[in-house]
Scaffold this motif. Structure first.
Motif, PDB file in Angstrom:
ATOM      1  N   LYS A 262       0.895  -1.269   0.084  1.00  0.00           N
ATOM      2  CA  LYS A 262      -0.075   0.036  -0.058  1.00  0.00           C
ATOM      3  C   LYS A 262       0.857   1.342   0.028  1.00  0.00           C
ATOM      4  CE  LYS A 262      -3.707   2.484   2.287  1.00  0.00           C
ATOM      5  NZ  LYS A 262      -4.267   2.823   0.912  1.00  0.00           N
ATOM      6  N   SER A 263       1.881   1.520   0.788  1.00  0.00           N
ATOM      7  CA  SER A 263       2.562   2.460   0.987  1.00  0.00           C
ATOM      8  C   SER A 263       4.288   2.349   0.870  1.00  0.00           C
ATOM      9  CB  SER A 263       2.285   3.066   2.140  1.00  0.00           C
ATOM     10  OG  SER A 263       2.590   2.333   3.307  1.00  0.00           O
ATOM     11  N   GLY A 264       4.490   1.301   0.480  1.00  0.00           N
ATOM     12  CA  GLY A 264       6.015   0.996   0.521  1.00  0.00           C
ATOM     13  C   GLY A 264       6.731   1.748  -1.168  1.00  0.00           C
ATOM     14  N   SER A 265       8.043   1.675  -0.991  1.00  0.00           N
ATOM     15  CA  SER A 265       8.639   2.203  -1.963  1.00  0.00           C
ATOM     16  C   SER A 265       8.878   1.126  -3.365  1.00  0.00           C
ATOM     17  CB  SER A 265      10.042   2.621  -1.791  1.00  0.00           C
ATOM     18  OG  SER A 265      10.838   1.637  -1.192  1.00  0.00           O
ATOM     19  N   TYR A 266       9.173   1.430  -4.467  1.00  0.00           N
ATOM     20  CA  TYR A 266       9.113   0.581  -5.668  1.00  0.00           C
ATOM     21  C   TYR A 266      10.180  -0.597  -5.077  1.00  0.00           C
ATOM     22  CZ  TYR A 266       9.738  -1.134 -10.397  1.00  0.00           C
ATOM     23  OH  TYR A 266       9.822  -1.809 -11.368  1.00  0.00           O
ATOM     24  N   PRO A 267      11.516  -0.269  -4.645  1.00  0.00           N
ATOM     25  CA  PRO A 267      12.404  -1.160  -4.471  1.00  0.00           C
ATOM     26  C   PRO A 267      11.871  -2.139  -3.263  1.00  0.00           C
ATOM     27  CG  PRO A 267      13.464   0.697  -4.771  1.00  0.00           C
ATOM     28  CD  PRO A 267      12.259   1.159  -4.583  1.00  0.00           C
ATOM     29  N   ASN A 268      11.220  -1.950  -2.427  1.00  0.00           N
ATOM     30  CA  ASN A 268      10.502  -2.374  -1.202  1.00  0.00           C
ATOM     31  C   ASN A 268       9.384  -3.600  -1.603  1.00  0.00           C
ATOM     32  OD1 ASN A 268      12.262  -1.263   0.843  1.00  0.00           O
ATOM     33  ND2 ASN A 268      10.731   0.146   1.282  1.00  0.00           N
ATOM     34  N   ILE A 269       8.518  -3.056  -2.500  1.00  0.00           N
ATOM     35  CA  ILE A 269       7.645  -3.743  -3.099  1.00  0.00           C
ATOM     36  C   ILE A 269       8.253  -5.145  -4.133  1.00  0.00           C
ATOM     37  CG2 ILE A 269       5.710  -3.998  -4.952  1.00  0.00           C
ATOM     38  CD1 ILE A 269       4.953  -1.340  -3.725  1.00  0.00           C
ATOM     39  N   LEU A 270       9.319  -4.517  -4.829  1.00  0.00           N
ATOM     40  CA  LEU A 270       9.933  -5.753  -5.543  1.00  0.00           C
ATOM     41  C   LEU A 270      10.687  -6.825  -4.662  1.00  0.00           C
ATOM     42  CD1 LEU A 270      11.815  -3.820  -8.537  1.00  0.00           C
ATOM     43  CD2 LEU A 270       9.380  -4.743  -8.435  1.00  0.00           C
ATOM     44  N   ARG A 271      11.302  -6.246  -3.673  1.00  0.00           N
ATOM     45  CA  ARG A 271      11.970  -7.005  -2.500  1.00  0.00           C
ATOM     46  C   ARG A 271      11.004  -7.961  -1.705  1.00  0.00           C
ATOM     47  NH1 ARG A 271      13.753  -3.516   0.229  1.00  0.00           N
ATOM     48  NH2 ARG A 271      15.641  -3.128  -0.839  1.00  0.00           N
ATOM     49  N   ALA A 272       9.806  -7.317  -1.568  1.00  0.00           N
ATOM     50  CA  ALA A 272       8.776  -8.117  -0.810  1.00  0.00           C
ATOM     51  C   ALA A 272       8.401  -9.342  -1.629  1.00  0.00           C
ATOM     52  CB  ALA A 272       7.649  -7.365  -0.393  1.00  0.00           C
ATOM     53  N   ASN A 273       8.099  -9.052  -3.062  1.00  0.00           N
ATOM     54  CA  ASN A 273       7.519 -10.008  -3.915  1.00  0.00           C
ATOM     55  C   ASN A 273       8.574 -10.859  -4.208  1.00  0.00           C
ATOM     56  OD1 ASN A 273       4.756  -9.081  -4.339  1.00  0.00           O
ATOM     57  ND2 ASN A 273       5.085  -7.748  -5.648  1.00  0.00           N
ATOM     58  N   PHE A 274       9.724 -10.556  -4.293  1.00  0.00           N
ATOM     59  CA  PHE A 274      10.809 -11.729  -4.675  1.00  0.00           C
ATOM     60  C   PHE A 274      10.883 -12.857  -3.563  1.00  0.00           C
ATOM     61  CE2 PHE A 274      15.241 -13.435  -3.760  1.00  0.00           C
ATOM     62  CZ  PHE A 274      15.522 -13.532  -4.911  1.00  0.00           C
ATOM     63  N   TYR A 275      10.400 -12.650  -2.243  1.00  0.00           N
ATOM     64  CA  TYR A 275      10.566 -13.574  -1.428  1.00  0.00           C
ATOM     65  C   TYR A 275       9.166 -14.309  -1.408  1.00  0.00           C
ATOM     66  CZ  TYR A 275      15.008 -11.757   0.696  1.00  0.00           C
ATOM     67  OH  TYR A 275      15.997 -11.246   0.598  1.00  0.00           O
ATOM     68  N   GLU A 276       8.332 -13.772  -2.245  1.00  0.00           N
ATOM     69  CA  GLU A 276       6.957 -14.444  -2.265  1.00  0.00           C
ATOM     70  C   GLU A 276       6.783 -15.584  -3.252  1.00  0.00           C
ATOM     71  OE1 GLU A 276       3.936 -14.397  -0.718  1.00  0.00           O
ATOM     72  OE2 GLU A 276       5.298 -13.067   0.901  1.00  0.00           O
ATOM     73  N   PHE A 277       7.827 -15.564  -4.050  1.00  0.00           N
ATOM     74  CA  PHE A 277       8.001 -16.734  -5.313  1.00  0.00           C
ATOM     75  C   PHE A 277       7.971 -17.868  -4.655  1.00  0.00           C
ATOM     76  CE2 PHE A 277      10.167 -18.817  -8.823  1.00  0.00           C
ATOM     77  CZ  PHE A 277       9.446 -18.603  -9.809  1.00  0.00           C
ATOM     78  N   MET A 278       8.670 -18.468  -3.772  1.00  0.00           N
ATOM     79  CA  MET A 278       8.380 -20.079  -3.923  1.00  0.00           C
ATOM     80  C   MET A 278       7.315 -20.357  -2.895  1.00  0.00           C
ATOM     81  SD  MET A 278      10.769 -21.327  -5.280  1.00  0.00           S
ATOM     82  CE  MET A 278      10.303 -22.989  -4.633  1.00  0.00           C
ATOM     83  N   PRO A 279       6.834 -19.328  -2.007  1.00  0.00           N
ATOM     84  CA  PRO A 279       5.436 -19.555  -1.322  1.00  0.00           C
ATOM     85  C   PRO A 279       4.209 -19.507  -2.311  1.00  0.00           C
ATOM     86  CG  PRO A 279       6.563 -17.911  -0.061  1.00  0.00           C
ATOM     87  CD  PRO A 279       7.610 -18.355  -1.036  1.00  0.00           C
ATOM     88  N   LYS A 280       4.613 -18.922  -3.530  1.00  0.00           N
ATOM     89  CA  LYS A 280       3.339 -18.865  -4.450  1.00  0.00           C
ATOM     90  C   LYS A 280       3.211 -20.634  -5.163  1.00  0.00           C
ATOM     91  CE  LYS A 280       4.478 -17.148  -8.630  1.00  0.00           C
ATOM     92  NZ  LYS A 280       4.534 -16.150  -9.802  1.00  0.00           N
ATOM     93  N   PHE A 281       4.473 -21.170  -5.123  1.00  0.00           N
ATOM     94  CA  PHE A 281       4.560 -22.444  -5.624  1.00  0.00           C
ATOM     95  C   PHE A 281       3.992 -23.379  -4.828  1.00  0.00           C
ATOM     96  CE2 PHE A 281       6.830 -20.902  -9.232  1.00  0.00           C
ATOM     97  CZ  PHE A 281       6.845 -21.851 -10.364  1.00  0.00           C
ATOM     98  N   ASP A 282       4.231 -23.101  -3.410  1.00  0.00           N
ATOM     99  CA  ASP A 282       3.462 -23.805  -2.213  1.00  0.00           C
ATOM    100  C   ASP A 282       2.144 -23.818  -2.249  1.00  0.00           C
ATOM    101  OD1 ASP A 282       6.223 -24.550  -1.368  1.00  0.00           O
ATOM    102  OD2 ASP A 282       6.349 -22.991   0.111  1.00  0.00           O
ATOM    103  N   PHE A 283       1.670 -22.574  -2.448  1.00  0.00           N
ATOM    104  CA  PHE A 283       0.245 -22.400  -2.593  1.00  0.00           C
ATOM    105  C   PHE A 283      -0.499 -23.390  -3.735  1.00  0.00           C
ATOM    106  CE2 PHE A 283      -3.418 -20.245  -4.988  1.00  0.00           C
ATOM    107  CZ  PHE A 283      -4.258 -20.348  -4.158  1.00  0.00           C
TER     108      PHE A 283
END
Length: 397
Positions: A186-207
């Protein structure tokens, strides 16, 4: 090489375009969140009664159904390309490289939106290369087992029978981590959003594995390949039968769910979360498959009538450049919703976002008509083709 009727190619692109309408409605009303929100924001899309009605309508008629059609068409597209190449080894190596390029495009997309499906398609696309020579009967049997989520049903049954596992894996989550992620979008910077989604990659496959969607998607790829082999789009009576099969399946799901609810209510039977997940997930998968089949049958049947064909052809161009359409939707949505844009995540409900989605999609129809009147491919399709062939492709008509 089997010749494919141009009219059938058109209806495939129309179906893809129609599917992208459903996809944008789901993504915009979910506000490109793609996951479990923290409890403090669990109603971020339901601000009033209208929002709840819109969410209910999309959840019942659209969510989980249109991605099935999109996946089926991916398998069909593989067959069309394979058929044109006559199964040459050069094509198979090129398709493998094409999947790798798709993965790179999808991973870039994932960094902006963790619900990206392109990386899933790129990984599962390897399965098409492994299975394309299977005999028809084996291919169909494997496809149906996966479409109806047999591996996930087996795993859920094991969970039910296990005395140490009675929880639904989707009902738990680290509240602090969920809130951090929500606030980052909602309010993070562009680099912070990219970083957060980077760590969501493997959890996506788990889901994808836990929900069974990974198996369903692979099954739909194989079903699309099988349908291409059998040239089903030349068999219009089949699609009319498909509507009837789908309606009977829907009725079966409704009756089963009603009887089960009555038994639980009257007998006051207590079910563990794992058992609820087994039964509810299985019925939900059948329901989604049946409704997706009905949509496909209705579109193909309606396309045979001149009046409806003219209307449905509005989906043709937007379907022809489906990859560009899909990514442009995400670009517009994330800029409106996330911190590097307007940051409107959670500020408006599903009713407003559904309206915005319809406006965006209408503009996409107009844009795709304008673009393809001047160029041979959509912009991302051109990039994908150029990278696949190691050569800048001619773009202008």
């Amino acid at each position: 090489m089997r010749t494919i009727n141009q009219e059938r190619i058109q209806v495939i692109d129309v179906l893809r375009g129609f599917t992208l309408l459903g996809i944008i409605l789901v993504h915009f009303t979910e506000q490109y969140y793609a996951g479990q929100p923290p409890k403090i924001h669990e109603n971020y899309g339901a601000h009033n009664l209208t929002d709840m009605i819109v969410q209910g309508f999309i959840g019942f008629f659209i969510s989980g159904k249109f991605f099935m059609i999109f996946s089926f068409l991916f398998g069909m597209s593989f067959f069309i390309q394979l058929n044109k190449s006559d199964g040459s080894p050069v094509f198979l190596f090129r398709f493998a490289w094409r999947l790798l390029v798709l993965f790179a495009i999808g991973f870039t997309h994932h960094l902006h939106y963790r619900g990206d499906i392109l990386t899933i398609y790129a990984v599962l696309g390897v399965g098409l290369l492994l299975c394309y020579k299977l005999p028809d009967k084996f291919l169909l049997a494997l496809a149906l087992l996966l479409v109806f989520d047999a591996p996930a049903i087996i795993q859920r049954t094991v969970d039910v029978l296990s005395p140490t596992n009675s929880a639904n894996p989707f009902m738990s989550g680290d509240e602090k981590a969920l809130e951090v992620y929500y606030n980052t979008l909602k309010s993070g910077s562009y680099p912070n959003i990219l970083r957060a989604n980077f760590y969501e990659f493997m959890p996506k496959f788990d889901f994808q594995i836990l929900s069974g969607r990974l198996y369903i998607t692979m099954g739909l790829f194989l079903l699309g390949l099988y349908a291409g082999r059998k040239n089903v789009f030349e068999n219009i009576p089949f699609f009319k039968k498909l509507i009837h099969y789908g309606l009977w399946s829907l009725l079966g799901c409704v009756v089963f769910a009603g009887v089960l609810a009555l038994v639980v209510f009257v007998a006051k039977v207590e079910m563990t979360q794992s058992l609820q997940f087994l039964i509810g997930g299985s019925v939900y998968d059948v329901f989604n498959t049946a409704l997706a089949a009905i949509y496909v049958g209705l579109i193909v049947a309606a396309f045979q009538k001149e009046k409806w064909r003219q209307r449905l052809m509005n989906f043709y161009e937007v379907g022809r450049m489906g990859l560009s359409t899909y990514l442009i939707q995400a670009l517009v949505g994330t800029v409106l919703l996330f911190g590097y844009g307007f940051g409107w995540l959670g500020d408006f409900g599903a009713g407003i976002w559904a309206t915005i989605a319809l406006i965006v999609f209408t503009l996409q129809i107009l844009f795709s008509k304008w673009w393809l009147a001047r160029f041979q491919y959509g912009p991302v399709e051109w990039l994908w083709r150029s990278l696949t062939n190691f050569k800048i492709q001619s773009l202008k008509k």
